[in-house]
Design a protein around this motif. Structure first.
Motif, PDB file in Angstrom:
ATOM      1  N   SER A 213     -20.462  15.873   2.432  1.00 61.15           N
ATOM      2  CA  SER A 213     -20.111  15.102   1.230  1.00 61.15           C
ATOM      3  C   SER A 213     -19.623  13.697   1.593  1.00 61.15           C
ATOM      4  O   SER A 213     -19.736  12.778   0.798  1.00 61.15           O
ATOM      5  N   LEU A 214     -19.092  13.534   2.794  1.00 60.56           N
ATOM      6  CA  LEU A 214     -18.710  12.198   3.280  1.00 60.56           C
ATOM      7  C   LEU A 214     -19.940  11.337   3.496  1.00 60.56           C
ATOM      8  O   LEU A 214     -19.869  10.120   3.451  1.00 60.56           O
ATOM      9  N   GLY A 215     -21.069  12.018   3.809  1.00 63.65           N
ATOM     10  CA  GLY A 215     -22.285  11.282   4.116  1.00 63.65           C
ATOM     11  C   GLY A 215     -22.790  11.542   5.520  1.00 63.65           C
ATOM     12  O   GLY A 215     -23.689  10.848   5.999  1.00 63.65           O
ATOM     13  N   ALA A 216     -22.214  12.534   6.213  1.00 68.56           N
ATOM     14  CA  ALA A 216     -22.698  12.879   7.556  1.00 68.56           C
ATOM     15  C   ALA A 216     -24.137  13.357   7.461  1.00 68.56           C
ATOM     16  O   ALA A 216     -24.528  13.986   6.472  1.00 68.56           O
ATOM     17  N   ILE A 217     -24.924  13.056   8.489  1.00 72.12           N
ATOM     18  CA  ILE A 217     -26.333  13.471   8.486  1.00 72.12           C
ATOM     19  C   ILE A 217     -26.489  14.915   8.931  1.00 72.12           C
ATOM     20  O   ILE A 217     -27.559  15.497   8.786  1.00 72.12           O
ATOM     21  N   GLY A 218     -25.433  15.492   9.488  1.00 73.96           N
ATOM     22  CA  GLY A 218     -25.507  16.883   9.909  1.00 73.96           C
ATOM     23  C   GLY A 218     -24.306  17.292  10.715  1.00 73.96           C
ATOM     24  O   GLY A 218     -23.439  16.475  11.040  1.00 73.96           O
ATOM     25  N   VAL A 219     -24.265  18.595  11.025  1.00 78.42           N
ATOM     26  CA  VAL A 219     -23.165  19.175  11.792  1.00 78.42           C
ATOM     27  C   VAL A 219     -23.774  20.032  12.904  1.00 78.42           C
ATOM     28  O   VAL A 219     -24.609  20.890  12.640  1.00 78.42           O
ATOM     29  N   ILE A 220     -23.366  19.771  14.130  1.00 77.59           N
ATOM     30  CA  ILE A 220     -23.818  20.557  15.282  1.00 77.59           C
ATOM     31  C   ILE A 220     -22.624  21.392  15.745  1.00 77.59           C
ATOM     32  O   ILE A 220     -21.511  20.874  15.893  1.00 77.59           O
ATOM     33  N   ALA A 221     -22.880  22.674  15.969  1.00 76.26           N
ATOM     34  CA  ALA A 221     -21.808  23.609  16.311  1.00 76.26           C
ATOM     35  C   ALA A 221     -21.360  23.478  17.763  1.00 76.26           C
ATOM     36  O   ALA A 221     -22.172  23.306  18.663  1.00 76.26           O
ATOM     37  N   LYS A 222     -20.045  23.578  17.944  1.00 77.22           N
ATOM     38  CA  LYS A 222     -19.462  23.755  19.274  1.00 77.22           C
ATOM     39  C   LYS A 222     -19.017  25.201  19.356  1.00 77.22           C
ATOM     40  O   LYS A 222     -18.483  25.698  18.380  1.00 77.22           O
ATOM     41  N   PRO A 223     -19.173  25.892  20.463  1.00 76.69           N
ATOM     42  CA  PRO A 223     -19.801  25.353  21.671  1.00 76.69           C
ATOM     43  C   PRO A 223     -21.300  25.143  21.468  1.00 76.69           C
ATOM     44  O   PRO A 223     -21.937  25.918  20.768  1.00 76.69           O
ATOM     45  N   PHE A 224     -21.828  24.083  22.056  1.00 81.46           N
ATOM     46  CA  PHE A 224     -23.246  23.756  21.913  1.00 81.46           C
ATOM     47  C   PHE A 224     -24.003  24.174  23.165  1.00 81.46           C
ATOM     48  O   PHE A 224     -23.416  24.347  24.229  1.00 81.46           O
ATOM     49  N   ASP A 225     -25.296  24.327  23.030  1.00 82.28           N
ATOM     50  CA  ASP A 225     -26.174  24.614  24.174  1.00 82.28           C
ATOM     51  C   ASP A 225     -26.549  23.264  24.779  1.00 82.28           C
ATOM     52  O   ASP A 225     -27.259  22.479  24.149  1.00 82.28           O
ATOM     53  N   PRO A 226     -26.073  22.974  26.002  1.00 79.58           N
ATOM     54  CA  PRO A 226     -26.341  21.655  26.589  1.00 79.58           C
ATOM     55  C   PRO A 226     -27.827  21.287  26.610  1.00 79.58           C
ATOM     56  O   PRO A 226     -28.172  20.138  26.375  1.00 79.58           O
ATOM     57  N   MET A 227     -28.680  22.264  26.854  1.00 82.21           N
ATOM     58  CA  MET A 227     -30.107  21.951  26.946  1.00 82.21           C
ATOM     59  C   MET A 227     -30.734  21.689  25.579  1.00 82.21           C
ATOM     60  O   MET A 227     -31.822  21.140  25.484  1.00 82.21           O
ATOM     61  N   MET A 228     -30.046  22.057  24.514  1.00 82.92           N
ATOM     62  CA  MET A 228     -30.585  21.863  23.162  1.00 82.92           C
ATOM     63  C   MET A 228     -29.973  20.657  22.439  1.00 82.92           C
ATOM     64  O   MET A 228     -30.474  20.223  21.420  1.00 82.92           O
ATOM     65  N   LEU A 229     -28.871  20.127  22.968  1.00 87.04           N
ATOM     66  CA  LEU A 229     -28.113  19.094  22.249  1.00 87.04           C
ATOM     67  C   LEU A 229     -28.959  17.863  21.905  1.00 87.04           C
ATOM     68  O   LEU A 229     -28.943  17.398  20.764  1.00 87.04           O
ATOM     69  N   SER A 230     -29.705  17.352  22.869  1.00 83.66           N
ATOM     70  CA  SER A 230     -30.524  16.153  22.610  1.00 83.66           C
ATOM     71  C   SER A 230     -31.555  16.425  21.521  1.00 83.66           C
ATOM     72  O   SER A 230     -31.789  15.582  20.647  1.00 83.66           O
ATOM     73  N   ASP A 231     -32.181  17.624  21.563  1.00 81.50           N
ATOM     74  CA  ASP A 231     -33.165  17.988  20.537  1.00 81.50           C
ATOM     75  C   ASP A 231     -32.515  18.083  19.155  1.00 81.50           C
ATOM     76  O   ASP A 231     -33.091  17.630  18.159  1.00 81.50           O
ATOM     77  N   GLN A 232     -31.320  18.672  19.104  1.00 81.34           N
ATOM     78  CA  GLN A 232     -30.621  18.800  17.821  1.00 81.34           C
ATOM     79  C   GLN A 232     -30.315  17.417  17.239  1.00 81.34           C
ATOM     80  O   GLN A 232     -30.489  17.184  16.039  1.00 81.34           O
ATOM     81  N   ILE A 233     -29.889  16.514  18.095  1.00 76.25           N
ATOM     82  CA  ILE A 233     -29.584  15.155  17.633  1.00 76.25           C
ATOM     83  C   ILE A 233     -30.866  14.445  17.186  1.00 76.25           C
ATOM     84  O   ILE A 233     -30.881  13.776  16.154  1.00 76.25           O
ATOM     85  N   MET A 234     -31.958  14.618  17.929  1.00 80.40           N
ATOM     86  CA  MET A 234     -33.228  13.994  17.538  1.00 80.40           C
ATOM     87  C   MET A 234     -33.722  14.530  16.192  1.00 80.40           C
ATOM     88  O   MET A 234     -34.243  13.761  15.381  1.00 80.40           O
ATOM     89  N   GLU A 235     -33.540  15.824  15.950  1.00 77.36           N
ATOM     90  CA  GLU A 235     -33.943  16.401  14.658  1.00 77.36           C
ATOM     91  C   GLU A 235     -33.165  15.747  13.513  1.00 77.36           C
ATOM     92  O   GLU A 235     -33.754  15.362  12.491  1.00 77.36           O
ATOM     93  N   LEU A 236     -31.856  15.612  13.686  1.00 76.54           N
ATOM     94  CA  LEU A 236     -31.035  14.964  12.650  1.00 76.54           C
ATOM     95  C   LEU A 236     -31.471  13.518  12.459  1.00 76.54           C
ATOM     96  O   LEU A 236     -31.572  13.024  11.334  1.00 76.54           O
ATOM     97  N   TRP A 237     -31.723  12.820  13.578  1.00 79.34           N
ATOM     98  CA  TRP A 237     -32.141  11.422  13.526  1.00 79.34           C
ATOM     99  C   TRP A 237     -33.459  11.279  12.751  1.00 79.34           C
ATOM    100  O   TRP A 237     -33.590  10.418  11.884  1.00 79.34           O
ATOM    101  N   GLU A 238     -34.429  12.134  13.090  1.00 77.06           N
ATOM    102  CA  GLU A 238     -35.739  12.043  12.447  1.00 77.06           C
ATOM    103  C   GLU A 238     -35.642  12.299  10.941  1.00 77.06           C
ATOM    104  O   GLU A 238     -36.355  11.677  10.163  1.00 77.06           O
ATOM    105  N   GLU A 239     -34.738  13.192  10.534  1.00 75.57           N
ATOM    106  CA  GLU A 239     -34.536  13.441   9.101  1.00 75.57           C
ATOM    107  C   GLU A 239     -34.022  12.178   8.399  1.00 75.57           C
ATOM    108  O   GLU A 239     -34.399  11.908   7.268  1.00 75.57           O
ATOM    109  N   THR A 240     -33.189  11.402   9.087  1.00 72.99           N
ATOM    110  CA  THR A 240     -32.655  10.171   8.457  1.00 72.99           C
ATOM    111  C   THR A 240     -33.702   9.088   8.395  1.00 72.99           C
ATOM    112  O   THR A 240     -33.624   8.182   7.583  1.00 72.99           O
ATOM    113  N   GLN A 241     -34.705   9.161   9.282  1.00 79.07           N
ATOM    114  CA  GLN A 241     -35.720   8.123   9.342  1.00 79.07           C
ATOM    115  C   GLN A 241     -36.893   8.383   8.402  1.00 79.07           C
ATOM    116  O   GLN A 241     -37.707   7.494   8.170  1.00 79.07           O
ATOM    117  N   GLY A 242     -36.976   9.636   7.884  1.00 78.25           N
ATOM    118  CA  GLY A 242     -38.096  10.048   7.038  1.00 78.25           C
ATOM    119  C   GLY A 242     -38.328   9.106   5.918  1.00 78.25           C
ATOM    120  O   GLY A 242     -39.300   8.928   5.297  1.00 78.25           O
TER     121      GLY A 242
END
Length: 129
Positions: free
Chosen positions: A100-129
């Motif tokens: 509701s503040l306007g965040a593009i998404g929420v990633i859970a901690k603890p996070f999977d280090p190998m998935m973090l970059s992909d999760q961020i790219m997915e959120l980024w791509e949604e904002t660029q659509g």
């Protein structure tokens, strides 16, 4: 044409988490990452660093993630910069509050280090659509 995500400002008070996230975002994701330990430091360097995206921890001493979010939004140059939360605060009400503040998404901690970059790219791509 979508803008490329290259620079991430990461705000996290926990040194171990900050180091791991910065390491994987730089080495796996190929991003330029500036990691700081407080909202105050984020506000001090944001104009100089000019991130494409801000990643915030929700629970931090002094200035929490939501306050940091609001302060970043007051800066004209960053009023539209995508901001996501990386947090252990994952109750439905918490997530609704971040979105509701306007965040593009929420990633859970603890996070999977190998998935973090992909999760961020997915959120980024949604904002660029």
């Amino acid at each position: 044409m979508t803008k490329a995500l290259t620079k991430i400002l990461y705000v996290e008070d926990e040194p171990d988490i900050r180091e791991i996230a910065q390491l994987v975002l730089e080495n796996v994701g190929g991003f330029e990452v500036k990691a700081v330990d407080s909202g105050h430091k984020a506000l001090d360097i944001i104009n100089e660093f000019t991130p494409d995206l801000v990643l915030l921890d929700a629970m931090m001493p002094e200035m929490d993630g939501m306050t940091t979010f609001k302060e970043i939004r007051k800066l004209e140059s960053f009023a539209q910069t995508p901001i996501a939360f990386l947090t252990a605060k994952l109750m439905d009400d918490d997530i609704k509050g971040f979105l509701s503040l306007g965040a593009i998404g929420v990633i859970a901690k603890p996070f999977d280090p190998m998935m973090l970059s992909d999760q961020i790219m997915e959120l980024w791509e949604e904002t660029q659509g």
